[in-house]
Design an enzyme around this catalytic site. Sequence first.
Site, PDB file in Angstrom:
ATOM      1  N   LYS A  54     -19.305 -33.167  54.896  1.00 25.03           N
ATOM      2  CA  LYS A  54     -18.236 -32.026  54.847  1.00 25.03           C
ATOM      3  C   LYS A  54     -17.124 -31.932  55.518  1.00 25.03           C
ATOM      4  CE  LYS A  54     -17.408 -27.815  55.763  1.00 25.03           C
ATOM      5  NZ  LYS A  54     -15.899 -27.912  55.584  1.00 25.03           N
ATOM      6  N   CYS A 113      -9.692 -32.017  71.376  1.00 24.30           N
ATOM      7  CA  CYS A 113     -10.740 -31.148  72.107  1.00 24.30           C
ATOM      8  C   CYS A 113     -10.554 -31.604  73.519  1.00 24.30           C
ATOM      9  CB  CYS A 113     -12.087 -31.585  71.569  1.00 24.30           C
ATOM     10  SG  CYS A 113     -12.282 -33.343  71.159  1.00 24.30           S
TER      11      CYS A 113
END
Length: 532
Positions: free
Chosen positions: A229, A339
């Site tokens: 996804k 990140c």
Amino acid sequence: MKTTSFRRQVTSVRASSRTRSQVPLHGNGNAPSNGKKPGVRPQITAWLKRPKHNLIAGQWVPACSGKLFDVLNPADTFLLSRVPDSGREDIDRAVKAARKAFESSPWRRMTPSERGKLLWRVGDLILKNADEFAELESLDNGKPRAVARVADVPLAADLFHYMAGWATKVEGNTIPISVPYAPGARFHAFTLREPAGVVGQIIPWNFPLLMAAWKLGPALTTGNCVVLKPAEQTPLSALRLGEILLEAGVPEGVVNIVTGFGETAGAALAAHPDVDKVAFTGSTEVGRLIVRAAGGNLKKVTLELGGKSPNIVFKDAGDLEATIRGAANAIFFNHGQCCCAGSRLLVEQPIFDKVVEGVAGHAKKIKIGPGLSEDTQMGPLVSEEQLMRVTQFLSQGKADGACYVTGGNRSGDHGYFVQPTVATNVEPKMSIVREEIFGPVVVAEPFSKVEDLVSRANATEYGLAAGIWTQDIGKAHRIAAELRAGTVWINCYNVFDAALPFGGYKQSGWGREMGHEVLEHYTETKAVVIGL
Ligand code: NDP
């Protein structure tokens, strides 16, 4: 500022951007421009216009509900495409297709060598279509096309090439066993490394194609079947990758790609009782939800989450110009939407002003504009949600007493652009110092006592990455050993390689991506014992 409350605040923003339907497809809006008109190549325009479906069981199919949601260009907020708004039923179909492929398709009978060749072909096809992928990524995510062309796309191809080699090299062991309660008995014992099974993969929007590669490469080389996804903001390159996977010959059902929202499709995937493992990259907050959702059938979980990485500059850093450039790149690469961004700059007191001035100088020179403009160095943030998030952090920082040497605001009033920002006069308790901003914002703090440095650097709930700049190799090794971070860069930053494991300590995650370490997370070990 709590992320949870922030997520509630942005719900209405998300809803309005999803449902905007009166804007022209593929329009050319009024985003800040630096003169050159960005051009979209005709095959991309044609591809964007084609209806978008989920890839399930080798077929392109609409969402069961028939619903679509809008995908916007963050540079001008115009509509790029519409993709399926999938839900639980779609995820269930995809999981069933993956399970069937795992249990009975040619995939299971494919030799490791054939699997490796197939993955190699995927890497080759990504390179063959590199310009197209770079453009799509730029339109969808906002990053400069030139950056996607030299970083995201080749790294994605390289990941598949690297993982192709592992298909034939994942081995078990023969183990000499003693069995003390069976004196005289003889056994032949060995281990098999088998695929984990059906894997759910949920990826973010900051490196859409590359994150898909990081997830799919190790899963496929070890023989798993996948339901992927992509993020709601950036589903396009994953759908294009789906076409490439079919072209390369990935059998039906082995990779299923389902677009949709995290709260619906993502949550259904994480909780699905027939998924054996879930691999997630995104926020720490959603990471926790994934862990909870996975508890139902105790599926295996790997998480690659946020960071607030310290980047430490010692006064003996040597080439200060190169160090300053490195520190600027550490935070401003990908608009700070990394990140592992070096978002806390810790500088030894004697050179603090010089380094801050240098990084701010770099920030001021960054050319902001739409990703497709040739001279753009920093594009828009990915979404209105991120724009709000980052600008709220900036306002809060100001209210808390931070001083912005440069930046501190939105850039322009169209698109989701933010000024590259350098903040000083900060305190550890401020939200801009503690929380992951995920934008082009660095907080700079001086240090004078090396003894306190490590505890200051480690004073975060995260532990993803860190940087050290010094010519003293002994000091570099000592500090690197004491930092609680999954990656430590010394006299460099943002160096990634398919062979290098990446992941976090503490609340930055569970497990590792890339390298051979990731293969552990996609395999089960079976011990087999034969009585002789
Ligand atoms: P999220 O963690 O919400 O998104 C990451 C992925 O998780 C997306 O595919 C998202 O779907 C999905 N997701 C969201 N909610 C759920 C859920 N309940 N169950 C399953 N899947 C879910 O990140 P955001 O996009 O909201 O960004 C917020 C912050 O997260 C950023 O500002 C940054 O701090 C951090 N982040 C960290 C990343 C990293 O690389 N570690 C990457 C991206 C963000 P969808 O997008 O469709 O809602």
